[in-house]
Design an enzyme around this catalytic site. Structure first.
Site, mmCIF file in Angstrom:
data_model
loop_
_atom_site.group_PDB
_atom_site.id
_atom_site.type_symbol
_atom_site.label_atom_id
_atom_site.label_comp_id
_atom_site.label_asym_id
_atom_site.label_seq_id
_atom_site.Cartn_x
_atom_site.Cartn_y
_atom_site.Cartn_z
ATOM 1 N N LYS A 170 0.851 -1.185 0.000
ATOM 2 C CA LYS A 170 0.000 0.000 0.000
ATOM 3 C C LYS A 170 0.889 1.238 0.000
ATOM 4 C CE LYS A 170 -3.090 2.854 2.667
ATOM 5 N NZ LYS A 170 -3.553 3.180 4.028
ATOM 6 N N GLY A 231 -7.867 9.130 10.413
ATOM 7 C CA GLY A 231 -8.099 9.176 11.849
ATOM 8 C C GLY A 231 -9.167 10.136 12.307
ATOM 9 N N ALA A 257 -9.454 5.453 5.015
ATOM 10 C CA ALA A 257 -9.288 6.595 5.916
ATOM 11 C C ALA A 257 -10.588 7.351 6.137
ATOM 12 C CB ALA A 257 -8.219 7.560 5.412
ATOM 13 N N GLY A 258 -10.842 7.665 7.407
ATOM 14 C CA GLY A 258 -11.956 8.525 7.763
ATOM 15 C C GLY A 258 -13.193 7.821 8.277
ATOM 16 N N ASN A 279 -8.491 1.552 10.573
ATOM 17 C CA ASN A 279 -7.672 1.237 11.741
ATOM 18 C C ASN A 279 -8.218 1.930 12.988
ATOM 19 O OD1 ASN A 279 -4.059 1.292 12.456
ATOM 20 N ND2 ASN A 279 -5.753 0.655 13.690
ATOM 21 N N THR A 280 -8.179 3.274 12.973
ATOM 22 C CA THR A 280 -8.529 4.041 14.166
ATOM 23 C C THR A 280 -9.944 3.751 14.656
ATOM 24 O OG1 THR A 280 -7.071 5.790 13.356
ATOM 25 C CG2 THR A 280 -8.564 6.364 15.147
#
Length: 327
Positions: A170, A231, A257-258, A279-280
């Site tokens: 990635k 995040g 993301a997001g 992830n977050t």
């Protein structure tokens, strides 16, 4: 003989090879990658490569940045590989590696992103991600998190391939510290170089359909537009752009993301995306294991809803019960 290893000076009294040096530090060669004076050292040559006075070494490994379940009739394919789960997860921000492993298992993910970082040579016995998340069970997806130049991203992924042999990677090249938006000029250049070197590149990018098309034309294996800043947990901010990217693409499109909660993941999948990477949203939930289960269900529900085709939107009510025969 003085050398520098991961920024720390070390002294050796006798001639030594890279392989012997790793042994003295207490590192397993199979779990790390070595760069000597900015040149990658192949694992096969560790025993033949002599350490010389003044050498500078970087030694890196992968860090956290059940059998997967899914629908056999609706597999996710990327770079010629087939997976059941359309949820990809990161391995960072958890309280420890044990929680990381439990969350990944609960998510049903088969692909996990891993960051490439220096080995702590002062404490080489520290547990490594590989001790908890088996690379034989999960597909490691090395990423370039934290890279702000194409050159740094290239070095990182070359080391990653040497460390584990993975060519599916990635790529992300960040533009600034505040927004962590992608620097698309650097991203395009780095992607072109990586593809020429045989990497299969899944690429983090802006939600600009024009840029997404250019990346696909270069030969990227998957396009990964952001839903919102990394995040942030804001969810999909530009659904029209995401849908346009999906409609024009012949390679997988994954929101990256997001995402903040399960409904965000479902929205991304209902737009037709092939998968979601997060992830977050899991790691910083009050109960990461429970949130991992929720995200698994949301991705599956969103995919089913997209395949089913939603009802048309209407301006006025339309009763579901027939009026004929009304008492």
């Amino acid at each position: 003989m003085r050398v520098t290893i991961n920024g720390e000076e070390r002294t050796f009294d006798a001639p030594i090879t890279v392989e012997a040096m790793l042994g003295e530090i207490g590192l397993e060669a199979k779990k790390v990658a070595v760069e000597r004076n900015l040149e990658l050292v192949s694992k096969s040559s560790y025993g033949d490569t002599a350490v010389e006075d003044g050498d500078k070494f970087e030694i890196v490994h992968f860090i956290g940045g059940g059998a997967p379940e899914g629908d056999d009739d609706d597999p996710f394919e990327v770079a010629g590989r087939t997976f059941k789960s359309r949820l990809l997860v990161g391995t960072g921000k958890y309280k420890d590696l044990e929680e990381t492993a439990r969350a990944i298992e609960a998510s049903g993910a088969e692909i996990v992103t891993v960051a490439v970082r220096r080995v702590n040579i002062s404490d080489p016995g520290q547990p490594m991600l590989m001790d908890y998340v088996d690379p034989k069970k999960y597909t490691y997806l090395p990423n370039t998190a934290g890279c702000f130049t194409g050159e740094d991203a290239l070095r990182t992924l070359r080391l990653a391939r040497e460390a584990g042999g993975w060519d599916l990677v990635k790529l992300e090249v960040l533009g600034d510290q505040k927004t962590l938006y992608p620097n698309m000029v650097e991203t395009l250049s780095a992607a072109e170089t990586l593809i020429a070197e045989g990497f299969k590149v899944m690429v983090y990018c802006s939600d600009d359909p024009i840029m997404a098309k250019r990346l696909e034309d270069l030969g990227c294996s998957a396009i990964m537009p952001l839903a919102a800043p990394i995040g942030s947990g804001l969810g999909v901010q530009s659904p029209v752009n995401i849908r346009l990217i999906k409609e024009q693409s012949s390679v997988p499109v994954l929101v990256d993301a997001g995402v903040g909660t399960a409904s965000d993941a479902a929205v991304a999948m209902e737009l037709g995306c092939d998968g979601v990477l997060m992830n977050t949203a899991i790691a910083e939930a009050k109960d990461p294991i429970l949130m991992a289960r929720a995200m698994k269900a949301a991705v599956e529900a969103g995919r089913l809803a997209y395949l089913a085709g939603r009802m048309p939107r209407k301006m006025y009510a339309d009763p579901s019960s027939p009026l004929a025969g009304l008492i």
